[in-house]
Design a protein around this motif. Structure first.
Motif, PDB file in Angstrom:
ATOM      1  N   GLU A  26      27.387  21.471  20.558  1.00  0.00           N
ATOM      2  CA  GLU A  26      27.036  21.443  21.769  1.00  0.00           C
ATOM      3  C   GLU A  26      25.496  21.768  21.772  1.00  0.00           C
ATOM      4  O   GLU A  26      25.239  22.591  21.304  1.00  0.00           O
ATOM      5  N   GLY A  27      24.813  20.739  22.460  1.00  0.00           N
ATOM      6  CA  GLY A  27      23.096  21.208  22.546  1.00  0.00           C
ATOM      7  C   GLY A  27      22.835  20.357  23.749  1.00  0.00           C
ATOM      8  O   GLY A  27      23.416  19.726  24.507  1.00  0.00           O
ATOM      9  N   ASP A  28      21.166  20.352  23.783  1.00  0.00           N
ATOM     10  CA  ASP A  28      20.469  19.700  25.077  1.00  0.00           C
ATOM     11  C   ASP A  28      20.835  18.297  24.596  1.00  0.00           C
ATOM     12  O   ASP A  28      20.338  17.745  23.539  1.00  0.00           O
ATOM     13  N   PRO A  29      21.286  17.595  25.744  1.00  0.00           N
ATOM     14  CA  PRO A  29      21.779  16.119  25.436  1.00  0.00           C
ATOM     15  C   PRO A  29      20.140  15.204  24.948  1.00  0.00           C
ATOM     16  O   PRO A  29      20.485  14.495  24.173  1.00  0.00           O
ATOM     17  N   GLU A  30      19.163  15.460  25.577  1.00  0.00           N
ATOM     18  CA  GLU A  30      17.901  14.756  25.475  1.00  0.00           C
ATOM     19  C   GLU A  30      17.547  15.195  23.958  1.00  0.00           C
ATOM     20  O   GLU A  30      17.007  14.280  23.315  1.00  0.00           O
ATOM     21  N   PRO A  85      31.104  11.619   4.596  1.00  0.00           N
ATOM     22  CA  PRO A  85      31.005  11.797   6.224  1.00  0.00           C
ATOM     23  C   PRO A  85      30.270  13.047   6.597  1.00  0.00           C
ATOM     24  O   PRO A  85      30.281  13.917   5.773  1.00  0.00           O
ATOM     25  N   LEU A  86      29.634  13.187   7.729  1.00  0.00           N
ATOM     26  CA  LEU A  86      29.025  14.227   8.266  1.00  0.00           C
ATOM     27  C   LEU A  86      29.999  15.392   8.674  1.00  0.00           C
ATOM     28  O   LEU A  86      31.165  15.163   8.953  1.00  0.00           O
ATOM     29  N   ASP A  87      29.501  16.587   8.461  1.00  0.00           N
ATOM     30  CA  ASP A  87      30.430  17.756   9.111  1.00  0.00           C
ATOM     31  C   ASP A  87      30.899  17.343  10.427  1.00  0.00           C
ATOM     32  O   ASP A  87      29.891  17.211  11.363  1.00  0.00           O
ATOM     33  N   TRP A  88      32.107  17.555  10.895  1.00  0.00           N
ATOM     34  CA  TRP A  88      32.409  17.143  12.312  1.00  0.00           C
ATOM     35  C   TRP A  88      31.901  18.131  13.246  1.00  0.00           C
ATOM     36  O   TRP A  88      31.886  17.885  14.259  1.00  0.00           O
ATOM     37  N   ASP A  89      31.497  19.342  13.028  1.00  0.00           N
ATOM     38  CA  ASP A  89      31.047  20.314  13.798  1.00  0.00           C
ATOM     39  C   ASP A  89      29.213  20.248  13.725  1.00  0.00           C
ATOM     40  O   ASP A  89      28.728  21.232  14.187  1.00  0.00           O
ATOM     41  N   SER A  90      28.856  19.442  13.127  1.00  0.00           N
ATOM     42  CA  SER A  90      27.070  19.434  12.689  1.00  0.00           C
ATOM     43  C   SER A  90      26.562  18.728  14.014  1.00  0.00           C
ATOM     44  O   SER A  90      27.045  18.112  14.599  1.00  0.00           O
ATOM     45  N   GLU A  91      25.148  19.537  13.976  1.00  0.00           N
ATOM     46  CA  GLU A  91      24.328  18.954  15.063  1.00  0.00           C
ATOM     47  C   GLU A  91      24.003  17.394  14.490  1.00  0.00           C
ATOM     48  O   GLU A  91      23.857  16.500  15.380  1.00  0.00           O
ATOM     49  N   GLU A  92      23.911  17.091  13.386  1.00  0.00           N
ATOM     50  CA  GLU A  92      23.578  15.356  13.088  1.00  0.00           C
ATOM     51  C   GLU A  92      24.603  14.871  13.569  1.00  0.00           C
ATOM     52  O   GLU A  92      24.204  13.810  14.250  1.00  0.00           O
ATOM     53  N   LEU A  93      25.657  14.851  13.360  1.00  0.00           N
ATOM     54  CA  LEU A  93      26.852  13.923  13.971  1.00  0.00           C
ATOM     55  C   LEU A  93      26.800  13.849  15.473  1.00  0.00           C
ATOM     56  O   LEU A  93      26.825  13.003  15.993  1.00  0.00           O
ATOM     57  N   ALA A  94      26.674  15.075  16.156  1.00  0.00           N
ATOM     58  CA  ALA A  94      26.581  15.133  17.773  1.00  0.00           C
ATOM     59  C   ALA A  94      25.100  14.405  18.107  1.00  0.00           C
ATOM     60  O   ALA A  94      25.252  13.655  19.149  1.00  0.00           O
ATOM     61  N   ALA A  95      24.147  14.426  17.260  1.00  0.00           N
ATOM     62  CA  ALA A  95      22.873  13.779  17.678  1.00  0.00           C
ATOM     63  C   ALA A  95      23.071  12.379  17.466  1.00  0.00           C
ATOM     64  O   ALA A  95      22.619  11.668  18.483  1.00  0.00           O
ATOM     65  N   LEU A  96      23.788  11.609  16.505  1.00  0.00           N
ATOM     66  CA  LEU A  96      23.951  10.437  16.524  1.00  0.00           C
ATOM     67  C   LEU A  96      24.764   9.728  17.556  1.00  0.00           C
ATOM     68  O   LEU A  96      24.794   8.710  17.935  1.00  0.00           O
TER      69      LEU A  96
END
Length: 223
Positions: A119-123, A197-208
């Protein structure tokens, strides 16, 4: 007197003929033994003919040849059967290995049961996701997400549908009938980018995932 002399001559002649037949019998039998090559001399039983010792056939050579041929045929058949069994075993093992590999890949790109995305800032996540979208270092074959979606085939028509939805590549290569957007990102990482595959809880996956949401909205508006 003359008749007595004739009778004596006949008796001598009969004795000579009888003796000659008896004497010639072993010679005849010996000749038969020599030509056939399969006669064996045996002790003469009392009262038997002198030729009986030479008239017993022995087929040991033929029996041995037949037994050897049968043994070779059986060995060859056993060898073929063993070869077929080994080939079947290898094919089964290969099939099992492919099935296990397919299951492992499917598990790698499927949301885990305890999935909790970053979870992070969407923008901020969308900005990072755009950088990653063009980053070739994520792959092992110098491909980036943009290699297909911007420089190649673009997006499939199904990309306009809300997730989860059916994606042909996901079903064909991973056996998944429907995928979420984050699962589709992981599928693209594994194939065609040939990466882990990226880590499921990673920032990179959430960003993509956040950037791909913007891409989906733009695709829907452009249709």
């Amino acid at each position: 007197m003359k008749m007595e002399q004739n009778d004596a001559k006949r008796q001598r002649l009969l004795r000579n003929l009888s003796y000659g037949a008896i004497a010639s019998a072993p010679l005849i039998a010996l000749a038969a033994y020599s030509s056939a090559g399969v006669m064996a001399a045996q002790p003469v039983e009392p009262g038997s003919s002198p030729s009986a010792a030479y008239l017993i056939p022995v087929a040991e050579g033929e029996a041995e040849a037949e037994a050897r041929a049968e043994g070779e045929a059986e060995a060859e058949a056993e060898g073929e059967a063993e070869g077929e069994a080994e080939a079947e075993g290898e094919a089964e093992a290969e099939g099992e290995g492919e099935a296990e590999a397919g299951e492992a890949l499917r598990d790698a790109v499927t949301r885990p049961a305890d999935y909790q995305p970053f979870e992070g800032d969407p923008e901020a996540l969308a900005a990072l996701g755009e950088d990653l979208f063009y980053n070739r270092e994520l792959s092992t074959n110098n491909l980036a997400c943009a290699s297909c979606h911007m420089e190649g085939a673009g997006y499939a028509d199904t990309f306009a549908q809300p997730f989860p939805h059916h994606v042909e590549m996901a079903q064909r290569d991973f056996g998944l009938n429907e995928v979420h957007l984050d699962e589709m990102v992981q599928i693209c990482m594994v194939s065609p980018m040939a990466a882990e595959p990226l880590d499921w809880d990673s920032e990179e996956l959430a960003a993509l995932v956040e950037f791909m949401k913007l891409e989906q909205e733009a695709f829907q508006e452009g249709r």
